[in-house]
Design a protein around this motif. Structure first.
Motif, PDB file in Angstrom:
ATOM      1  N   VAL A  92      -4.122  14.036 -13.274  1.00  0.00           N
ATOM      2  CA  VAL A  92      -3.817  12.715 -13.823  1.00  0.00           C
ATOM      3  C   VAL A  92      -4.993  11.766 -13.602  1.00  0.00           C
ATOM      4  N   GLY A  93      -5.343  11.001 -14.624  1.00  0.00           N
ATOM      5  CA  GLY A  93      -6.475  10.088 -14.529  1.00  0.00           C
ATOM      6  C   GLY A  93      -6.042   8.675 -14.177  1.00  0.00           C
ATOM      7  N   TRP A  94      -6.855   7.986 -13.392  1.00  0.00           N
ATOM      8  CA  TRP A  94      -6.603   6.593 -13.040  1.00  0.00           C
ATOM      9  C   TRP A  94      -7.931   5.977 -12.617  1.00  0.00           C
ATOM     10  N   ILE A  95      -7.986   4.670 -12.556  1.00  0.00           N
ATOM     11  CA  ILE A  95      -9.235   3.970 -12.235  1.00  0.00           C
ATOM     12  C   ILE A  95      -9.039   3.139 -10.975  1.00  0.00           C
ATOM     13  N   PHE A  96     -10.013   3.220 -10.081  1.00  0.00           N
ATOM     14  CA  PHE A  96      -9.986   2.401  -8.866  1.00  0.00           C
ATOM     15  C   PHE A  96     -11.417   2.035  -8.503  1.00  0.00           C
ATOM     16  N   GLY A  97     -11.627   0.764  -8.175  1.00  0.00           N
ATOM     17  CA  GLY A  97     -12.969   0.313  -7.827  1.00  0.00           C
ATOM     18  C   GLY A  97     -13.952   0.451  -8.965  1.00  0.00           C
ATOM     19  N   GLY A  98     -13.433   0.376 -10.192  1.00  0.00           N
ATOM     20  CA  GLY A  98     -14.297   0.498 -11.357  1.00  0.00           C
ATOM     21  C   GLY A  98     -14.737   1.916 -11.656  1.00  0.00           C
ATOM     22  N   LYS A  99     -14.171   2.890 -10.943  1.00  0.00           N
ATOM     23  CA  LYS A  99     -14.564   4.280 -11.141  1.00  0.00           C
ATOM     24  C   LYS A  99     -13.369   5.116 -11.590  1.00  0.00           C
ATOM     25  N   GLN A 100     -13.639   6.071 -12.463  1.00  0.00           N
ATOM     26  CA  GLN A 100     -12.603   6.988 -12.914  1.00  0.00           C
ATOM     27  C   GLN A 100     -12.239   7.939 -11.777  1.00  0.00           C
ATOM     28  N   GLN A 101     -10.946   8.069 -11.524  1.00  0.00           N
ATOM     29  CA  GLN A 101     -10.442   8.964 -10.492  1.00  0.00           C
ATOM     30  C   GLN A 101      -9.599  10.048 -11.160  1.00  0.00           C
ATOM     31  N   GLN A 102      -9.474  11.172 -10.480  1.00  0.00           N
ATOM     32  CA  GLN A 102      -8.700  12.270 -11.054  1.00  0.00           C
ATOM     33  C   GLN A 102      -7.785  12.880 -10.004  1.00  0.00           C
ATOM     34  N   GLY A 103      -6.489  12.856 -10.306  1.00  0.00           N
ATOM     35  CA  GLY A 103      -5.513  13.465  -9.414  1.00  0.00           C
ATOM     36  C   GLY A 103      -5.149  12.583  -8.231  1.00  0.00           C
ATOM     37  N   TRP A 104      -4.083  12.995  -7.539  1.00  0.00           N
ATOM     38  CA  TRP A 104      -3.632  12.254  -6.357  1.00  0.00           C
ATOM     39  C   TRP A 104      -3.429  13.166  -5.149  1.00  0.00           C
ATOM     40  N   GLN A 105      -4.011  14.363  -5.193  1.00  0.00           N
ATOM     41  CA  GLN A 105      -3.790  15.292  -4.088  1.00  0.00           C
ATOM     42  C   GLN A 105      -4.362  14.779  -2.767  1.00  0.00           C
ATOM     43  N   ILE A 106      -5.428  13.956  -2.841  1.00  0.00           N
ATOM     44  CA  ILE A 106      -6.008  13.401  -1.616  1.00  0.00           C
ATOM     45  C   ILE A 106      -5.011  12.485  -0.909  1.00  0.00           C
ATOM     46  N   TYR A 107      -4.074  11.934  -1.656  1.00  0.00           N
ATOM     47  CA  TYR A 107      -3.138  10.955  -1.101  1.00  0.00           C
ATOM     48  C   TYR A 107      -1.747  11.547  -0.863  1.00  0.00           C
ATOM     49  N   GLU A 108      -1.634  12.863  -1.011  1.00  0.00           N
ATOM     50  CA  GLU A 108      -0.321  13.497  -0.869  1.00  0.00           C
ATOM     51  C   GLU A 108       0.320  13.253   0.497  1.00  0.00           C
ATOM     52  N   PRO A 109      -0.412  13.334   1.625  1.00  0.00           N
ATOM     53  CA  PRO A 109       0.247  13.045   2.908  1.00  0.00           C
ATOM     54  C   PRO A 109       0.841  11.640   2.960  1.00  0.00           C
ATOM     55  N   LEU A 110       0.125  10.650   2.421  1.00  0.00           N
ATOM     56  CA  LEU A 110       0.656   9.284   2.404  1.00  0.00           C
ATOM     57  C   LEU A 110       1.875   9.179   1.495  1.00  0.00           C
ATOM     58  N   ILE A 111       1.826   9.855   0.359  1.00  0.00           N
ATOM     59  CA  ILE A 111       2.960   9.825  -0.567  1.00  0.00           C
ATOM     60  C   ILE A 111       4.186  10.440   0.084  1.00  0.00           C
ATOM     61  N   ARG A 112       4.002  11.596   0.697  1.00  0.00           N
ATOM     62  CA  ARG A 112       5.132  12.276   1.333  1.00  0.00           C
ATOM     63  C   ARG A 112       5.731  11.430   2.446  1.00  0.00           C
ATOM     64  N   GLU A 113       4.888  10.752   3.214  1.00  0.00           N
ATOM     65  CA  GLU A 113       5.401   9.892   4.274  1.00  0.00           C
ATOM     66  C   GLU A 113       6.136   8.690   3.686  1.00  0.00           C
ATOM     67  N   THR A 114       5.634   8.154   2.588  1.00  0.00           N
ATOM     68  CA  THR A 114       6.266   6.994   1.963  1.00  0.00           C
ATOM     69  C   THR A 114       7.665   7.315   1.458  1.00  0.00           C
ATOM     70  N   ILE A 115       7.838   8.502   0.872  1.00  0.00           N
ATOM     71  CA  ILE A 115       9.151   8.862   0.318  1.00  0.00           C
ATOM     72  C   ILE A 115       9.950   9.742   1.277  1.00  0.00           C
ATOM     73  N   LYS A 116       9.384  10.001   2.462  1.00  0.00           N
ATOM     74  CA  LYS A 116      10.044  10.811   3.494  1.00  0.00           C
ATOM     75  C   LYS A 116      10.390  12.207   2.973  1.00  0.00           C
ATOM     76  N   ALA A 117       9.416  12.830   2.335  1.00  0.00           N
ATOM     77  CA  ALA A 117       9.575  14.199   1.842  1.00  0.00           C
ATOM     78  C   ALA A 117       8.858  15.147   2.796  1.00  0.00           C
TER      79      ALA A 117
END
Length: 300
Positions: A60-85
């Motif tokens: 999945v594509g998204w933009i942060f800091g003016g740069k194109q980003q790809q995927g969210w796997q780097i943030y999976e631990p934070l996501i899992r903690e946020t939703i308690k998965a």
């Protein structure tokens, strides 16, 4: 002598179950069938969502800091903690937990972590960061011990930390050192051993003047310029902590390696107990917002 007669109780009435005994009431066959169908539909929905998430986490594509980003796997631990998965992003359980979070956020509860859903996570994480933007005063700063730093030879002026932040950091590190699952090398007093690199401080307080020097030395460095204008290091309440790999490199491969270390995953689950919140984009960057998570969430 007259013997007593034992009178048998009358047979129980053959009465249908009533509201007086609701446990004996079974739902109608139609209701049970409808419930079963709903469960099957939900299971199929989350199976489809899980397959989508397995693909989107790297695409999945998204933009942060003016740069194109790809995927969210780097943030999976934070996501899992946020939703308690407890399970990984390719599981039905993850999709189900995500669906509940989407519903509470007013999003379509698809269980699919698309760009819109991911941006809602980023917005929440950024909102929870340190908002206090007053430079630390000399009275608020204390000198960190060389042994607490990734580079123990760091100059004294670059080892300064806001007083409460340093105390909270010491408590957090002591708790991590006591967790045998992390296999951290520690001294008898519970402090990290001199030859243990994980969880040592890479960078703490940096004055605006020092950050201006960094920008002058590297005028083409976008990161240095960003640090001068937005970094909370000058408050003394932001710490860069070693969690693996290259200490502060934002290269995707480096950050991916960092988020898979046990110490980073421990911080994700436990740092909030000690008043620290993460900067989602940099696995090493943690900000002290207070033990109740609200003390320094102040917009000036």
């Amino acid at each position: 002598m007259r013997t007593g007669r034992i009178i048998a109780p009358p047979p129980p009435e053959n009465r249908p179950a009533s509201v007086e005994n609701p446990a004996s009431v079974e739902p109608p066959v139609e209701a049970r069938a409808e419930e079963s169908a709903e469960k099957m539909t939900a299971s199929a929905k989350f199976t489809t969502a899980a397959a989508q998430n397995s693909r989107l986490k790297t695409s999945v594509g998204w933009i942060f800091g003016g740069k194109q980003q790809q995927g969210w796997q780097i943030y999976e631990p934070l996501i899992r903690e946020t939703i308690k998965a407890e399970t990984d992003a390719g599981s039905n359980e993850f999709a189900a937990a995500l669906s509940q979070r989407q519903k509470s956020a007013g999003l379509s509860p698809s269980g699919i972590l698309d760009e819109q859903t991911f941006r809602s996570f980023v917005a929440d994480w950024q909102t929870n960061r340190l908002k206090h933007r007053s430079p630390a005063t000399a009275e608020e700063l204390v000198g960190g011990l060389p042994a607490d730093f990734y580079d123990p030879g760091r100059s004294p002026e670059l080892r300064q930390i806001e007083r409460e932040t340093y105390a909270a950091y010491k408590r957090m590190v002591a708790a991590a050192a006591a967790d045998k699952s992390l296999n951290l090398k520690a001294n008898p007093d519970g402090a990290l051993a001199a030859n243990e690199r994980f969880l040592k401080i890479v960078s703490s307080h940096r004055s605006k003047e020092y950050q201006n020097q960094l920008r002058a030395a590297s005028p083409n460095s976008g990161r240095a310029a960003l640090a001068v204008n937005f970094s909370p290091h000058f408050t003394g309440r932001a710490l860069d902590i070693y969690v693996g790999g290259e200490p502060v490199s934002t290269e995707d491969n480096n950050r991916l390696a960092q988020i898979n270390t046990p110490v980073y995953q421990w911080l994700v689950k436990n740092a909030a107990q000690f008043g620290f919140r993460p900067y989602f984009y940099e696995p090493w960057h943690w900000e002290y917002v207070g033990a109740n998570g609200q003390i320094d969430l102040i917009t000036e």
